[in-house]
Scaffold this motif. Structure first.
Motif, PDB file in Angstrom:
ATOM      1  N   LYS A  19       0.821  -1.209   0.000  1.00 47.67           N
ATOM      2  CA  LYS A  19       0.000   0.000   0.000  1.00 47.67           C
ATOM      3  C   LYS A  19       0.859   1.266   0.000  1.00 47.67           C
ATOM      4  N   ALA A  20       1.931   1.265   0.794  1.00 45.74           N
ATOM      5  CA  ALA A  20       2.794   2.453   0.884  1.00 45.74           C
ATOM      6  C   ALA A  20       3.564   2.706  -0.403  1.00 45.74           C
ATOM      7  N   GLU A  21       3.707   1.667  -1.230  1.00 43.88           N
ATOM      8  CA  GLU A  21       4.492   1.808  -2.470  1.00 43.88           C
ATOM      9  C   GLU A  21       3.638   2.201  -3.668  1.00 43.88           C
ATOM     10  N   LEU A  22       2.326   2.242  -3.516  1.00 42.62           N
ATOM     11  CA  LEU A  22       1.468   2.637  -4.636  1.00 42.62           C
ATOM     12  C   LEU A  22       1.901   4.022  -5.131  1.00 42.62           C
ATOM     13  N   GLY A  23       2.114   4.149  -6.433  1.00 49.78           N
ATOM     14  CA  GLY A  23       2.583   5.406  -7.010  1.00 49.78           C
ATOM     15  C   GLY A  23       4.095   5.547  -7.029  1.00 49.78           C
ATOM     16  N   TYR A  24       4.822   4.472  -6.707  1.00 47.98           N
ATOM     17  CA  TYR A  24       6.289   4.522  -6.625  1.00 47.98           C
ATOM     18  C   TYR A  24       6.908   5.017  -7.943  1.00 47.98           C
ATOM     19  N   SER A  72       4.743  -8.775  -9.706  1.00 44.53           N
ATOM     20  CA  SER A  72       6.082  -9.057 -10.235  1.00 44.53           C
ATOM     21  C   SER A  72       6.569  -7.991 -11.216  1.00 44.53           C
ATOM     22  N   PRO A  73       5.797  -7.634 -12.257  1.00 47.31           N
ATOM     23  CA  PRO A  73       6.268  -6.587 -13.160  1.00 47.31           C
ATOM     24  C   PRO A  73       6.389  -5.216 -12.511  1.00 47.31           C
ATOM     25  N   LEU A  74       5.490  -4.902 -11.557  1.00 44.14           N
ATOM     26  CA  LEU A  74       5.616  -3.629 -10.855  1.00 44.14           C
ATOM     27  C   LEU A  74       6.926  -3.568 -10.075  1.00 44.14           C
ATOM     28  N   ILE A  75       7.253  -4.647  -9.388  1.00 39.61           N
ATOM     29  CA  ILE A  75       8.489  -4.685  -8.596  1.00 39.61           C
ATOM     30  C   ILE A  75       9.699  -4.621  -9.511  1.00 39.61           C
ATOM     31  N   PHE A  76       9.682  -5.350 -10.615  1.00 38.54           N
ATOM     32  CA  PHE A  76      10.805  -5.289 -11.550  1.00 38.54           C
ATOM     33  C   PHE A  76      11.033  -3.863 -12.027  1.00 38.54           C
ATOM     34  N   ALA A  77       9.970  -3.211 -12.485  1.00 37.09           N
ATOM     35  CA  ALA A  77      10.113  -1.859 -13.027  1.00 37.09           C
ATOM     36  C   ALA A  77      10.639  -0.887 -11.980  1.00 37.09           C
ATOM     37  N   ALA A  78      10.095  -0.967 -10.762  1.00 38.32           N
ATOM     38  CA  ALA A  78      10.531  -0.064  -9.695  1.00 38.32           C
ATOM     39  C   ALA A  78      11.985  -0.326  -9.325  1.00 38.32           C
ATOM     40  N   ALA A  79      12.355  -1.600  -9.195  1.00 38.08           N
ATOM     41  CA  ALA A  79      13.721  -1.934  -8.798  1.00 38.08           C
ATOM     42  C   ALA A  79      14.719  -1.569  -9.888  1.00 38.08           C
ATOM     43  N   TYR A  80      14.400  -1.887 -11.129  1.00 35.15           N
ATOM     44  CA  TYR A  80      15.347  -1.576 -12.204  1.00 35.15           C
ATOM     45  C   TYR A  80      15.481  -0.061 -12.382  1.00 35.15           C
ATOM     46  N   ALA A  81      14.391   0.671 -12.253  1.00 27.82           N
ATOM     47  CA  ALA A  81      14.473   2.129 -12.323  1.00 27.82           C
ATOM     48  C   ALA A  81      15.320   2.671 -11.178  1.00 27.82           C
ATOM     49  N   ASP A  82      15.194   2.088  -9.981  1.00 27.51           N
ATOM     50  CA  ASP A  82      16.063   2.472  -8.864  1.00 27.51           C
ATOM     51  C   ASP A  82      17.520   2.208  -9.201  1.00 27.51           C
ATOM     52  N   LEU A 294      20.093  -1.734  -1.216  1.00 21.84           N
ATOM     53  CA  LEU A 294      18.864  -2.497  -1.432  1.00 21.84           C
ATOM     54  C   LEU A 294      17.939  -1.673  -2.310  1.00 21.84           C
ATOM     55  N   LEU A 295      17.646  -2.180  -3.481  1.00 23.20           N
ATOM     56  CA  LEU A 295      16.745  -1.484  -4.383  1.00 23.20           C
ATOM     57  C   LEU A 295      15.318  -1.536  -3.846  1.00 23.20           C
ATOM     58  N   GLY A 296      14.543  -0.500  -4.161  1.00 19.70           N
ATOM     59  CA  GLY A 296      13.129  -0.527  -3.833  1.00 19.70           C
ATOM     60  C   GLY A 296      12.396  -1.374  -4.850  1.00 19.70           C
ATOM     61  N   PRO A 297      11.073  -1.520  -4.714  1.00 22.08           N
ATOM     62  CA  PRO A 297      10.222  -0.820  -3.750  1.00 22.08           C
ATOM     63  C   PRO A 297      10.296  -1.487  -2.376  1.00 22.08           C
ATOM     64  N   GLY A 298       9.869  -0.756  -1.365  1.00 21.98           N
ATOM     65  CA  GLY A 298       9.847  -1.292  -0.015  1.00 21.98           C
ATOM     66  C   GLY A 298      11.235  -1.429   0.579  1.00 21.98           C
ATOM     67  N   GLY A 338      14.163   2.258  -0.768  1.00 18.46           N
ATOM     68  CA  GLY A 338      12.765   2.419  -0.447  1.00 18.46           C
ATOM     69  C   GLY A 338      12.519   3.366   0.704  1.00 18.46           C
ATOM     70  N   ARG A 339      13.605   3.825   1.365  1.00 26.42           N
ATOM     71  CA  ARG A 339      13.510   4.808   2.450  1.00 26.42           C
ATOM     72  C   ARG A 339      14.006   6.150   1.944  1.00 26.42           C
ATOM     73  N   GLU A 340      13.228   7.166   2.136  1.00 26.84           N
ATOM     74  CA  GLU A 340      13.575   8.474   1.579  1.00 26.84           C
ATOM     75  C   GLU A 340      14.922   8.988   2.080  1.00 26.84           C
ATOM     76  N   ASP A 341      15.194   8.833   3.397  1.00 25.31           N
ATOM     77  CA  ASP A 341      16.449   9.373   3.932  1.00 25.31           C
ATOM     78  C   ASP A 341      17.658   8.652   3.369  1.00 25.31           C
TER      79      ASP A 341
END
Length: 348
Positions: A19-24, A72-82, A294-298, A338-341
């Motif tokens: 839920k917290a990663e929606l819109g990542y 799975s595809p959402l996590i791949f895209a977010a992690a690879y973009a990170d 550690l790549l995001g999301p999360g 996945g942590r802003e700081d």
């Protein structure tokens, strides 16, 4: 110019887009519009909802967003973009590893497959798991509140699982060795027996993982067969940086056979235990990174990474308090995107 720090890249697995990663993607990767559009085209061509639509949804839907063919595809895209966002003037990628589905992401980050091929692999395997074999996974903790191993508990859990697996109608296997936690996978009879009869564990209650199949067990034979048939060996090449797999084996640049990597990915990796603990431990011993990114999301994998390090007393770490101390220092060992700081320390 200051010398770059060596970084071990860790790619996340399933369960990290919540839920917290929606819109990542929308929040953090507007500069990757072409990349995301390319992934969206691949989804549209198959009649699937695009990542932009899924990531841009008004509300997080557990029934939708945790499905294998969506998560799975959402996590791949977010992690690879990170991965693309890492400041390369400050960090030199020494090696890449990942947890479970994170191995597919590691293939793309390590250069063994192209980003588009990596996405196609994750998308296909997500559909496989959604359609796939009956059964699931349950996570149990084997460390105390200080993240130290409870003497004998791991052995008790493994013995209980082996005994249950030997019963008629029951299937139960160690799926993932996850730092101070063990993930078991099996059919419903096997999982029910483990939850009812297994030894007491400290900390959290046993957790049934939502929308997860019996990954990394022989129960996934059908998924493995489909992957070997659908996903060509010709996509694979020698990696550009070392990749550490779920056995702790290192796939090295210029010394890795594409056919063997393809077979590991779609046979061994799917059907046998994924030892993320060993992967992390081998990576830090062999490549001595200054930082683990550690790549995001999360950031849910952070605890497992820390527990794997504590188990070998990496940099003198022997407890959760030690890890928290080093994380609060000017030179934290783990940076979670996945942590802003911590993200800002990686991207500049």
């Amino acid at each position: 110019m200051a010398e770059r720090e060596a970084a071990l890249i860790v790619c996340p697995g399933r369960g990290t887009y919540g839920k917290a990663e929606l819109g990542y993607l929308k929040r953090l990767h507007t500069d990757k519009a072409d990349l995301i559009a390319g992934f969206d085209r691949l989804r549209s061509e198959r009649g699937q909802q695009t990542l932009s639509e899924l990531d841009g949804a008004e509300r997080f839907s557990p029934a939708l967003h945790t499905r294998g063919d969506v998560a799975s595809p959402l996590i791949f895209a977010a992690a690879y973009a990170d991965f693309l966002s890492i400041d390369r003037s400050r960090f030199d990628v020494a090696a890449v590893t990942g947890n479970s589905m994170g191995w597919y992401i590691a293939l793309a980050c390590g250069g063994a497959v192209s980003p588009e091929q990596g996405f196609a692999i994750v998308d296909a395997m997500g559909q496989n798991s959604q359609a796939g074999e009956a059964g699931g996974q349950v996570l149990l903790q084997a460390v105390d509140e200080d993240w130290r191993a409870v003497p004998g508990l791991r052995e008790e859990l493994l013995a209980a699982a082996a005994a249950i697996d030997g019963r008629p109608g029951c299937a139960l296997h160690l799926s993932i060795d996850l730092g101070g936690m063990l993930v078991f996978a099996g059919n419903e009879a096997g999982l029910t027996a483990l939850l009812a009869e297994g030894p007491a564990t400290p900390g959290r209650e046993p957790l049934r993982l939502v929308n997860h199949g019996p990954f990394h067990t022989p129960l996934m034979k059908g998924s493995s067969d489909r992957a070997m048939e659908q996903l060509p060996a010709g996509w694979f090449g020698s990696p550009e940086v070392p990749m550490i797999d779920g056995r702790g084996h290192i796939w090295r640049p210029f010394a890795s056979a594409a056919g063997a990597l393809h077979r590991y990915t779609f046979e061994t990796q799917i059907l046998e235990t994924y030892d993320f603990t060993r992967a992390v431990q081998v990576a830090v011993k062999e490549h001595a990174p200054d930082r683990i990114i550690l790549l995001g999301p999360g950031e849910t994998l952070g605890g497992a990474i820390a527990q794997a390090l504590i188990a070998i007393e990496y940099r003198g770490l022997s407890s959760k308090a030690d890890f928290q101390d080093i994380q609060a220092s000017p030179a934290p060992v783990l940076l979670s995107m996945g942590r802003e700081d911590q993200r800002n320390l990686v991207t500049g």
